[in-house]
Scaffold this motif. Structure first.
Motif, short mmCIF file in Angstrom:
data_model
loop_
_atom_site.label_atom_id
_atom_site.label_comp_id
_atom_site.label_asym_id
_atom_site.label_seq_id
_atom_site.Cartn_x
_atom_site.Cartn_y
_atom_site.Cartn_z
N LYS A 210 0.81 -1.22 0.00
CA LYS A 210 0.00 0.00 0.00
C LYS A 210 0.85 1.27 0.00
CE LYS A 210 -4.25 1.70 2.06
NZ LYS A 210 -5.30 1.47 3.07
N THR A 213 2.56 1.68 -3.32
CA THR A 213 1.54 2.03 -4.31
C THR A 213 1.13 3.49 -4.19
OG1 THR A 213 0.69 -0.22 -4.33
CG2 THR A 213 -0.76 1.50 -5.18
N SER A 214 0.97 3.96 -2.95
CA SER A 214 0.53 5.35 -2.74
C SER A 214 1.55 6.33 -3.30
CB SER A 214 0.29 5.61 -1.25
OG SER A 214 1.53 5.56 -0.53
N GLU A 215 2.84 6.07 -3.05
CA GLU A 215 3.87 6.97 -3.55
C GLU A 215 3.98 6.89 -5.07
OE1 GLU A 215 7.36 5.84 -1.45
OE2 GLU A 215 6.70 6.73 0.44
N ARG A 362 4.05 10.94 1.32
CA ARG A 362 3.52 9.61 1.63
C ARG A 362 2.09 9.71 2.15
NH1 ARG A 362 7.20 5.70 5.14
NH2 ARG A 362 8.29 5.76 3.15
N GLY A 365 -0.32 10.38 -0.58
CA GLY A 365 -0.58 9.17 -1.37
C GLY A 365 -1.57 8.26 -0.70
N LEU A 366 -1.47 8.10 0.61
CA LEU A 366 -2.42 7.25 1.35
C LEU A 366 -3.82 7.83 1.30
CD1 LEU A 366 -0.21 6.31 4.45
CD2 LEU A 366 -0.82 4.85 2.51
N GLU A 367 -3.93 9.16 1.40
CA GLU A 367 -5.25 9.81 1.30
C GLU A 367 -5.83 9.59 -0.10
OE1 GLU A 367 -7.08 11.31 3.60
OE2 GLU A 367 -5.58 10.78 5.11
N LEU A 369 -5.26 6.99 -2.11
CA LEU A 369 -5.75 5.60 -2.19
C LEU A 369 -7.07 5.43 -1.46
CD1 LEU A 369 -2.63 3.29 -1.75
CD2 LEU A 369 -3.73 4.01 -3.84
N LYS A 370 -7.18 6.08 -0.31
CA LYS A 370 -8.40 5.99 0.48
C LYS A 370 -9.59 6.56 -0.29
CE LYS A 370 -10.32 7.41 4.96
NZ LYS A 370 -10.05 8.17 6.21
N VAL A 394 -3.44 5.24 -10.05
CA VAL A 394 -3.37 4.17 -9.05
C VAL A 394 -3.24 2.81 -9.73
CG1 VAL A 394 -4.62 3.01 -7.20
CG2 VAL A 394 -4.65 5.49 -7.34
N ASP A 398 -0.14 0.12 -9.03
CA ASP A 398 -0.34 -1.15 -8.34
C ASP A 398 -0.22 -2.35 -9.27
OD1 ASP A 398 -0.77 -2.54 -6.03
OD2 ASP A 398 -2.94 -2.58 -6.22
#
Length: 620
Positions: A210, A213-215, A362, A365-367, A369-370, A394, A398
């Motif tokens: 994850k 992938t986010s980055e 980072r 990136g997580l935000e 994906l969310k 995305v 991935d």
């Protein structure tokens, strides 16, 4: 629904296809007497097969009986051991059948006999004892019985290895989950060459984690902003701001000016820059110092002339340092030249150093994906174009390395072939060719997932690695067993990971059809079944049938609104198929369990029972 759907997808040959079976002495079968002839000879129907048999006792026509095949030449010799249909077997009859095999009427043995009776599978003493032993070793007896059924109806060798492989294929976790389990179990500090090669291959086959992938998704989004024009470029910049990757709220011009200022100060205290940024900094410094000649040489060394003439790029960049007062257009021309320079001279990862701090990047990136994984509308005033670019960024991030290629298509023939080749489903065939040649330096067995797993198991790995390796090996072997040729018909069953909407999915695909004279797949006449488990639509089965390049599609899903949701895509599907010389004749949607016009209610597994296709010589 998942288990039943997959079972239906795998069980293409049903038990009604006993007409190709050979009856051997000792087998128990259920049949109906059609006609009686003199000297206790009768026409008997077993499944779809009619035969002339020698009976050992007088019987009545139009009645069903249980027979045991007896030794003899010529006609099949049948001994009556009970009466009744396969659905109504008395406990006494079951016990009598077990008695013929010298087996005790335990609960498990009675259940096993009922299974063989219900599925109309010929059974003898040896097979019944083997099946009883194998089923005692598995967690799910129903999944074990399904594996037995596939072995007996597909002509697969009746061995424990085949049983374990098919059991794992139908019951255990998905291929991707088994690959992930093995990848995590492998010790990176191990000195095993096979283990190191296997871990490397698994990293290429598996979707990334994850955080990575986010980055990577932000890097892809940054590349879209820099390399594209117009609305897509602006939309990508909006997204970078929306999720906090770019803290500036100003225009694109302000963001580019901030990037250039940061680039000029990078590396001044001895820090090492990525090669691309180092060249860009050198170029900007040369132009700022008035050394245009050297700047042109630097540009020519890493930017193809056809991409952007070196002289034109240098002249545009000079406007950032030597511009006419009050002429905003010259500033914009210089900034667009700098944007072009950034798109060519550096990748997304190095650009992150110019756009924000590592932790901020980072978290952004997580935000991102969310947001992609949420069913509700995207935050803010984001449009469908923003959603499209998010999904693209995305998805590319991935996607497993071996499934990546140019273009936006999720899965293409090139990707599928590349992935199947890496799995090693033709390992035994390659090995046979190498052994047949018998000469060093000729054909070699390529390093595939199966070959590396076998090598690892030969090295006596730790228990956790051994268990994960054996499960994965059984999964791959199961796909091979289900993908064997049956006469002129070739069948292929496999699972392939892909990325859709920011999430990792797995496509189970079964292709059935004939080969052409040169051994290639006949794309004019075939049937392809797809099974997907999606986050919001849940289980989806697509049944695609092709006859003389005329295609009909049936889609099964529990969501009754799917038809309306997909209607707008049907013309696109028809046009795209026409581009590759296929004609779409129909697309039908079905909700499992609901009655359809002219049909009775049927289960998903029933949809994949025996069907015959005229003019194709395919029985499925």
């Amino acid at each position: 629904m998942e288990t039943g759907a997959l079972q239906g997808l795998f069980n293409q040959k049903t038990t009604q296809q006993i007409k190709t079976a050979e009856f051997r002495p000792g087998q128990i079968i259920n049949g109906k007497i059609l006609k009686l002839y003199p000297e206790q000879v009768a026409e008997v129907q077993i499944g779809n097969q009619k035969m002339i048999a020698q009976l050992e006792a007088p019987l009545s026509a139009n009645e069903r009986y249980w027979f045991q095949v007896q030794p003899g030449e010529g006609k099949v010799h049948l001994k009556v051991i009970g009466s009744g249909t396969e659905d109504k077997v008395q406990l006494g009859s079951l016990a009598k059948i077990l008695g013929e095999f010298s087996m005790q009427p335990t609960k498990e043995n009675l259940e096993l006999v009922r299974f063989f009776i219900k599925e109309q599978l010929p059974v003898n003493r040896e097979l019944l004892k083997q099946a009883s032993e194998w089923l005692s070793m598995v967690d799910s007896r129903s999944a074990g019985q399904d594996a037995l059924k596939m072995i007996l109806t597909r002509g697969i060798p009746v061995t424990q290895t085949a049983f374990e492989a098919l059991y794992t294929t139908t019951k255990e976790q998905s291929l991707v989950l088994l690959m992930e389990k093995l990848e995590k179990a492998l010790d990176p500090s191990s000195n095993s060459n096979a283990g190191a090669s296997l871990k490397k291959l698994l990293n290429e086959l598996l979707p990334s984690n994850k955080i990575t992938t986010s980055e990577a998704a932000l890097n892809n989004l940054t590349a879209i902003w820099l390399k594209r024009d117009g609305q897509e470029s602006q939309a990508a910049l909006d997204l970078l701001k929306q999720f906090g990757a770019i803290t500036s709220k100003g225009s694109e011009s302000i963001v580019l000016q901030q990037m250039m200022a940061k680039l000029q100060h990078l590396g001044t205290v001895g820090e090492e820059l990525p090669e691309g940024l180092n060249i860009a900094k050198k170029l900007i410094t040369l132009i700022g110092n008035g050394d245009s000649s050297t700047a042109r040489q630097v540009i020519s060394s890493f930017i193809p002339e056809k991409t952007f003439p070196a002289n034109e790029l240098v002249e545009s960049l000079k406007l950032l340092f030597y511009r006419t007062a009050g002429k905003e257009a010259e500033v914009q021309q210089g900034l667009q030249a700098f944007k072009l320079l950034m798109s060519i001279a550096s990748d997304g990862e190095s650009l992150s150093t110019l756009l924000g701090e590592k932790d901020t990047w980072r978290q952004a990136g997580l935000e991102l994906l969310k947001a992609v994984g949420q069913p509700q509308p995207l935050p803010g005033n984001l449009t469908s174009l923003h959603a499209q670019l998010l999904s693209e960024a995305v998805g590319k991030a991935d996607q497993p390395a071996l499934l990546q290629e140019a273009g936006d298509a999720l899965l293409t023939d090139i990707r599928i072939k590349r992935f199947l080749s890496a799995l090693g489903l033709s390992y035994e065939q390659q090995l046979g060719e190498v052994l047949k040649d018998g000469e060093i330096g000729k054909a070699q067995v390529s390093e595939t997932l199966k070959s590396l797993v076998l090598r690892l198991l030969n090295e006596n790995p730790p228990p956790a690695v051994k268990e994960a390796s054996e499960l994965l090996l059984n999964k791959l072997t199961g796909f091979q067993l289900l993908s064997q040729e049956a006469g002129p018909i070739q069948q292929l069953v496999v699972q392939i990971p892909f990325v859709l909407g920011g999430g990792t999915n797995e496509l189970t695909m079964q292709w059935s059809g004939k080969k052409t004279e040169d051994g290639k797949i006949d794309a004019d006449f075939c049937r392809v079944l797809f099974y997907l488990k999606l986050e919001h639509l849940n289980d989806v089965i697509v049944d695609m049938q092709v006859q003389n390049r005329v295609m009909s599609v049936q889609i099964f899903n529990e969501n009754p609104t799917l038809r309306k949701m997909a209607e707008q895509m049907t013309p696109v599907l028809k046009r795209k198929l026409a581009e590759i010389d296929y004609h779409l004749s129909s697309v039908h949607f079905h909700v499992p369990g609901q009655s359809q016009s002219g049909r009775n209610q049927r289960t998903l597994a029933d949809l994949y029972s025996q069907k015959e296709y005229s003019g194709v010589d395919i029985k499925i």
